[in-house]
Scaffold this active site. Sequence first.
Site: not given
Length: 195
Positions: A146, A162
């Site tokens: 991320d 995401d």
Amino acid sequence: MRGLQAAGGAPLSGDTVGGAARVAPSGVRRIAALATIAVVVYALDLATKTLVLKTLEGREPVVLLDDLLQFRVIFNPGAAFSLGTGMTIVFTIIATGVVIAILRTARNLRSVPWAVTLGLMLGGALGNLTDRVFRHPGGLQGHVVDFIEAFPGHFPVFNVADSAIVCGGILAVFLAWRGYQIDGTRDTGGEKKDG
């Protein structure tokens, strides 16, 4: 048994040949749209993760907009937005199930909006599933990369996959609320209409 036919004998939803369904050309186009969107999302996710790992891993966050947006690399063992960090293997199984469900659902796909929706979700699920399978520590428990941090300190760090999953989920809720079906019909309070 033959499928429904319009005037002139053209199939509306596909014929059956030897007991197996054959998808009509319009269905093939929608499946192609789903696949194209999924590939684009997957490629963007993979490319951005590769780039940030080469340029940002182990470094201070890169601030793009003060107090609004920065890039910071983290390795997330949990679900989207760093939720459920102790359940990595469960999320791997769920992601695999989502991919299988989307691929099975695609056989009945006759709706462009649903093709977009499922393409976003499939590309995102495959992006994060790739991390689960191939990144450290392995064994279907790999950590997802991320790097996008909006409102630093107030919002979880996320990635392209995401974002695609969340956008696909929001679109799915909207389509269901408006009565749009995967088969291209629309449920308008008890009766279905084409389109």
